[in-house]
Design a protein around this motif. Structure first.
Motif, mmCIF file in Angstrom:
data_model
loop_
_atom_site.group_PDB
_atom_site.id
_atom_site.type_symbol
_atom_site.label_atom_id
_atom_site.label_comp_id
_atom_site.label_asym_id
_atom_site.label_seq_id
_atom_site.Cartn_x
_atom_site.Cartn_y
_atom_site.Cartn_z
ATOM 1 N N LYS A 131 45.717 36.966 24.722
ATOM 2 C CA LYS A 131 46.653 35.845 24.685
ATOM 3 C C LYS A 131 45.834 34.556 24.633
ATOM 4 O O LYS A 131 45.125 34.226 25.571
ATOM 5 C CB LYS A 131 47.563 35.841 25.909
ATOM 6 C CG LYS A 131 48.598 34.731 25.837
ATOM 7 C CD LYS A 131 49.338 34.567 27.155
ATOM 8 C CE LYS A 131 50.344 33.441 27.131
ATOM 9 N NZ LYS A 131 49.898 32.169 26.633
ATOM 10 N N VAL A 184 39.973 31.565 29.918
ATOM 11 C CA VAL A 184 40.318 32.761 29.133
ATOM 12 C C VAL A 184 39.061 33.597 28.872
ATOM 13 O O VAL A 184 38.782 34.004 27.750
ATOM 14 C CB VAL A 184 41.037 32.387 27.817
ATOM 15 C CG1 VAL A 184 41.653 33.616 27.167
ATOM 16 C CG2 VAL A 184 42.095 31.337 28.031
ATOM 17 N N GLU A 240 49.121 23.192 25.181
ATOM 18 C CA GLU A 240 49.663 23.995 26.280
ATOM 19 C C GLU A 240 48.819 23.784 27.532
ATOM 20 O O GLU A 240 47.592 23.833 27.481
ATOM 21 C CB GLU A 240 49.651 25.476 25.890
ATOM 22 C CG GLU A 240 50.055 26.420 26.981
ATOM 23 C CD GLU A 240 49.851 27.886 26.602
ATOM 24 O OE1 GLU A 240 50.180 28.734 27.438
ATOM 25 O OE2 GLU A 240 49.358 28.176 25.497
ATOM 26 N N GLU A 295 44.032 42.959 22.167
ATOM 27 C CA GLU A 295 45.049 41.917 22.243
ATOM 28 C C GLU A 295 44.592 40.893 23.266
ATOM 29 O O GLU A 295 44.251 41.244 24.399
ATOM 30 C CB GLU A 295 46.399 42.501 22.655
ATOM 31 C CG GLU A 295 47.498 41.480 22.664
ATOM 32 C CD GLU A 295 48.858 42.079 23.005
ATOM 33 O OE1 GLU A 295 49.774 41.293 23.263
ATOM 34 O OE2 GLU A 295 48.999 43.314 23.032
ATOM 35 N N THR A 352 47.704 27.820 23.232
ATOM 36 C CA THR A 352 47.984 27.016 22.054
ATOM 37 C C THR A 352 47.640 25.557 22.327
ATOM 38 O O THR A 352 47.564 25.131 23.485
ATOM 39 C CB THR A 352 49.458 27.135 21.638
ATOM 40 O OG1 THR A 352 50.273 26.733 22.740
ATOM 41 C CG2 THR A 352 49.820 28.558 21.242
#
Length: 115
Positions: free
Chosen positions: A12, A66, A18, A10, A15
């Motif tokens: 995140k 990220v 954002e 998983e 978007t």
């Protein structure tokens, strides 16, 4: 890093549009031609732009976005509409480890938020 076997993954993902934080992991300073391999740029318009700025001082910022490292080159300019000036005005100084506001544009490209 050793290979891991996972049962699930998983992540995140940010978007489009954002605003989120990216960590500044490296800062380098030099001439544009020393920071970028201009000859190997395939986009002719971009190549011509960097050739015009080849002898100007610039900073290279490496950001952790990220888990991916993204480099951005900013020619040093003290004109009030330059990206470098806006970034310095917003943060006052740049230091490895600090967080910088970034966003993702509609093409998936990481953009530094200057204002």
């Amino acid at each position: 890093m050793p290979v891991e076997e996972l049962n699930e993954l998983e992540v995140k993902l940010p978007t489009v549009g954002e605003r989120f934080k990216a960590k500044l992991v490296k800062i380098r300073k030099g001439l544009v031609r020393e920071l970028i391999d201009i000859e190997n740029i395939r986009n002719e318009e971009l190549k011509r732009r960097y050739e015009r700025y080849a002898d100007r001082e610039a900073v290279e910022l490496t950001l952790d976005v990220v888990g991916q490292q993204v480099r951005r080159i900013l020619p040093i300019s003290y004109r009030s509409n330059s990206r470098f000036y806006k970034l310095m005005k917003k943060y006052g100084k740049l230091a490895v480890g600090m967080e910088i506001d970034v966003t993702i544009d509609d093409r998936g490209r990481v953009r530094i938020v200057y204002e």
